[in-house]
Design an enzyme around this catalytic site. Structure first.
Site, PDB file in Angstrom:
ATOM      1  N   ASP A   1      13.635 -78.782 -31.284  1.00 45.40           N
ATOM      2  CA  ASP A   1      12.237 -78.688 -31.659  1.00 45.40           C
ATOM      3  C   ASP A   1      12.158 -77.619 -32.770  1.00 45.40           C
ATOM      4  OD1 ASP A   1       9.327 -78.607 -31.468  1.00 45.40           O
ATOM      5  OD2 ASP A   1       9.602 -76.729 -30.360  1.00 45.40           O
TER       6      ASP A   1
ATOM      7  N   ASP B   1       8.693 -75.843 -34.112  1.00 42.28           N
ATOM      8  CA  ASP B   1       7.677 -74.807 -33.912  1.00 42.28           C
ATOM      9  C   ASP B   1       7.855 -74.115 -32.565  1.00 42.28           C
ATOM     10  OD1 ASP B   1       6.061 -75.130 -36.335  1.00 42.28           O
ATOM     11  OD2 ASP B   1       5.774 -77.153 -35.560  1.00 42.28           O
TER      12      ASP B   1
ATOM     13  N   GLY C   1      -1.153 -81.197 -36.171  1.00 43.78           N
ATOM     14  CA  GLY C   1      -2.250 -80.475 -36.817  1.00 43.78           C
ATOM     15  C   GLY C   1      -3.524 -81.298 -36.958  1.00 43.78           C
TER      16      GLY C   1
HETATM   17  C1  XBP Z   1       4.141 -78.186 -32.920  1.00 45.74           C
HETATM   18  C2  XBP Z   1       2.848 -78.722 -33.316  1.00 45.74           C
HETATM   19  C3  XBP Z   1       2.486 -78.784 -34.736  1.00 45.74           C
HETATM   20  C4  XBP Z   1       2.233 -77.438 -35.378  1.00 45.74           C
HETATM   21  C5  XBP Z   1       1.467 -77.601 -36.646  1.00 45.74           C
HETATM   22  O1  XBP Z   1       4.505 -78.713 -31.632  1.00 45.74           O
HETATM   23  O2  XBP Z   1       2.080 -79.138 -32.488  1.00 45.74           O
HETATM   24  O3  XBP Z   1       1.328 -79.538 -34.828  1.00 45.74           O
HETATM   25  O4  XBP Z   1       1.463 -76.647 -34.514  1.00 45.74           O
HETATM   26  O5  XBP Z   1       2.117 -78.438 -37.536  1.00 45.74           O
HETATM   27  P1  XBP Z   1       6.029 -78.935 -31.232  1.00 45.74           P
HETATM   28  P2  XBP Z   1       1.349 -79.611 -38.330  1.00 45.74           P
HETATM   29  O6  XBP Z   1       6.714 -77.609 -31.379  1.00 45.74           O
HETATM   30  O7  XBP Z   1       5.983 -79.379 -29.791  1.00 45.74           O
HETATM   31  O8  XBP Z   1       6.606 -79.985 -32.137  1.00 45.74           O
HETATM   32  O9  XBP Z   1       0.033 -79.045 -38.766  1.00 45.74           O
HETATM   33  O10 XBP Z   1       2.263 -79.943 -39.498  1.00 45.74           O
HETATM   34  O11 XBP Z   1       1.178 -80.753 -37.359  1.00 45.74           O
HETATM   35 MG    MG Z   2       7.522 -76.275 -30.005  1.00 43.39          MG
END
Ligand code: XBP
Ligand code: MG
Length: 242
Positions: free
Chosen positions: A9, A11, A53
């Site tokens: 993953d 983020d 997002g």
């Molecule tokens: C990460 C997310 C993403 C980021 C924002 O979740 O939910 O939406 O917060 O990025 P995970 P975007 O770690 O479970 O993948 O704005 O590009 O979506």
């Molecule tokens: Mg994550």
């Protein structure tokens, strides 16, 4: 079972991107669109239960600013705001304000040395992933990853298993030969539903979540008490013993 690939993953797992990265970029975009929405640290923690997002903005409107739901071309407008948000997030990455979490680079190098494939399974935008990798690990780093599964490539984001199914399919590997590394309950649900055993490295926003289905839960890739970084042998053994 032999370990053939590790699926990361992004983020919260590769880097602490949310509080001082995505959140700031969302607020900058709202400001540019002259919207008085302010996502503070606590509210953002609530909104994080929605991955993606654009999906997160829609959830915010539904629950905190419903008058905006009547807008014409709502989805298109949200997509425009999100595009501007991505631009601001990329600026932060390019200024190198978002480093990798401790132990990440060590584990990536270890896996490559042991000929274990590495891949990405994330809900964030592809450009965010490639820029993070490029600005933290160098221009060659993108090529280290056999598969990058990101963003809108699948219709349903985590906690649905779609992104993990997609990545497994691209890798041509069965779930049993892989391990996922995640930081959140949504991520754990997604990988587990795809049949992949999952290690959790908790992050600030996810520490209190339910990780009972994980094969290992750590605070980071640096393991206490001896400050030993997570390595390939640990992962190989974990999969063999399950
Ligand atoms: C990460 C997310 C993403 C980021 C924002 O979740 O939910 O939406 O917060 O990025 P995970 P975007 O770690 O479970 O993948 O704005 O590009 O979506
Ligand atoms: Mg994550």
């Amino acid at each position: 079972m032999t370990l053939s690939a590790v699926l990361f993953d992004v983020d919260g797992t590769l880097a602490d991107t949310e509080r001082d990265g995505h959140r700031i970029a969302f607020n900058q975009a709202f400001n540019e669109f002259q919207l008085d929405w302010q996502w503070d640290v606590d509210l953002y923690g609530v909104l994080l239960k929605i991955t993606g997002g654009k999906e997160r903005i829609l959830f915010y409107l539904e629950n905190y600013a419903p008058s905006f739901l009547d807008r014409n071309n709502l989805d298109e407008w949200i997509a425009q705001i999100h595009k501007v948000k991505t631009g601001y997030f990329l600026d932060l990455l390019k200024k190198r304000q978002i480093p990798l979490r401790p132990g990440v680079q060590h584990l990536l190098n270890e896996l490559r040395r042991n000929n274990i494939k590495i891949a990405i399974a994330t809900t964030t935008t592809h450009e965010n992933v490639s820029t993070l990798l490029q600005y933290t690990l160098g221009n060659d780093a993108l090529a280290w990853f056999t598969v990058i599964g990101a963003g809108d490539i699948v219709p349903r984001k985590k906690p649905a298993p779609d992104i993990y199914h997609w990545v497994l399919n691209q890798l041509g590997l069965p779930a049993e030969e892989c391990i996922a590394i995640e930081d959140s309950e949504n991520g754990l649900k997604s990988a587990t539903a795809a049949g992949i055993k999952t290690i959790i490295t908790t992050s600030e926003y996810t520490r209190q979540q339910d990780f009972s289905n994980a094969i290992l839960v750590l605070e980071s890739m640096i393991q206490t008490p001896h400050n030993k970084p997570l390595d390939a042998q640990t992962l190989i053994k974990l999969l063999r013993n399950r």
